[in-house]
Design an enzyme around this catalytic site. Structure first.
Site, mmCIF file in Angstrom:
data_model
loop_
_atom_site.group_PDB
_atom_site.id
_atom_site.type_symbol
_atom_site.label_atom_id
_atom_site.label_comp_id
_atom_site.label_asym_id
_atom_site.label_seq_id
_atom_site.Cartn_x
_atom_site.Cartn_y
_atom_site.Cartn_z
ATOM 1 N N TYR A 33 1.024 -1.531 -0.080
ATOM 2 C CA TYR A 33 0.192 -0.221 -0.012
ATOM 3 C C TYR A 33 1.105 1.307 -0.399
ATOM 4 C CZ TYR A 33 0.875 0.974 5.212
ATOM 5 O OH TYR A 33 1.408 1.512 6.010
ATOM 6 N N LYS A 147 6.411 -1.990 2.109
ATOM 7 C CA LYS A 147 5.334 -1.576 2.581
ATOM 8 C C LYS A 147 4.335 -2.234 2.348
ATOM 9 C CE LYS A 147 3.428 3.177 3.464
ATOM 10 N NZ LYS A 147 3.637 3.197 4.109
ATOM 11 N N LEU A 205 11.372 1.208 7.184
ATOM 12 C CA LEU A 205 10.390 2.139 5.542
ATOM 13 C C LEU A 205 11.567 2.916 5.061
ATOM 14 C CD1 LEU A 205 8.306 1.506 3.706
ATOM 15 C CD2 LEU A 205 7.185 2.937 5.570
#
Length: 284
Positions: A33, A147, A205
């Protein structure tokens, strides 16, 4: 009037939006996402989000449902359809629907879902007063650079923070170093004025806002170090903050029981938030 959402080629009222019960995103969290912020009806750093989305898909050997240009066009139409001035667009791609099997299905049709949320991003009261965070063990899988929609542990950590009276949690690796927040990248500013955040790897991330703030800090002659730091170093820091697409640069004023600096949002953090928002508002 209900929101208009996008599901596999259709713009639908949210109550009519449906996906298959066999969708692998539902069964296996087999999906990725992105969250793109919206200011004054304009998307912020779309190219960065599309590049990261493509990278996540590649790391999972997952097909894209359409090109990045087509996805951006859909996002823009959805923002217009819902008259979003400030807020976010959530987009999710899964491997698609197939009989339940741990092996990837052959030639599946990916599922693409998008929706918007209106939210006041510029006048967030947390930015005025700062947030408290606690530290918790980082029990996520080892590919945090992807992600993925598998966010159960970050939810658990956020709930632990809430029960402790804090807004969020910073997660610690096995050696006791901060990896990142539950939905953001973690930063401190040393007493000497050096901005510190963990270097890019599979451990964190690769934040789009992180990248933008890093560049802006360099343009404004701030000293930046990319390295791990411990909670003990953070307790003694002059300032601390987190970055994400929807919070921009958010001051952290307390970590565990330790007030950071004077317990108020710091001057350098405020400056970074200011120049980030200025850059975002100038986005064409």
């Amino acid at each position: 009037m209900s929101r208009i959402v996008y599901v596999n080629g259709e713009y639908l009222p949210e109550e009519k939006a449906k996906i298959s019960v066999f969708d692998r995103g539902f069964l296996f969290s087999d999906g990725v996402y992105e969250v793109i912020s919206v200011l004054n009806g304009k998307l912020i750093d779309t190219r960065g989000h599309m590049l990261r989305l493509n990278r996540s898909l590649g790391e999972l050997d997952m097909a894209a449902p359409c090109s990045a240009v087509e996805i951006e066009s859909i996002v823009k139409k959805l923002v217009a359809e819902n008259s979003v001035e400030q807020g976010l667009v959530y987009l999710q791609i899964t491997r698609g629907a197939a009989d339940r099997d741990f092996f990837y299905p052959e030639n599946p049709s990916p599922t693409l879902v998008m929706f918007t949320q209106s939210k006041n991003l510029l006048d967030d009261p947390n930015a005025e007063q700062g947030i408290d965070v606690i530290t918790v063990p980082d029990l996520r899988w080892q590919r945090r650079d992807i992600k993925s929609v598998g966010l159960l542990y970050p939810c658990m950590a956020k709930m632990e923070a809430k029960m402790a009276g804090a807004k969020d949690a910073w997660m610690l690796d096995a050696d006791g170093y901060v990896t990142e927040g539950t939905s953001n990248n973690a930063w401190i500013i040393t007493q000497e004025g050096t901005i510190v955040t963990r270097q890019l790897s599979n451990d964190i991330l690769h934040g789009i806002t992180r990248k933008a703030v890093m560049a802006l800090a360099g343009e404004n002659d701030f000293s930046v170090e990319q390295r791990p730091f411990t909670p003990a170093e953070a307790y003694e820091a002059a300032e601390a903050f987190v970055t994400s697409a929807t919070t921009f640069v958010m001051p952290v004023v307390k970590i565990d029981a330790a007030a950071i600096g004077n317990g108020l949002p710091g001057e350098m953090t405020g400056k970074l938030r200011e120049i980030y928002i200025d850059m975002a508002l100038r986005t064409e």
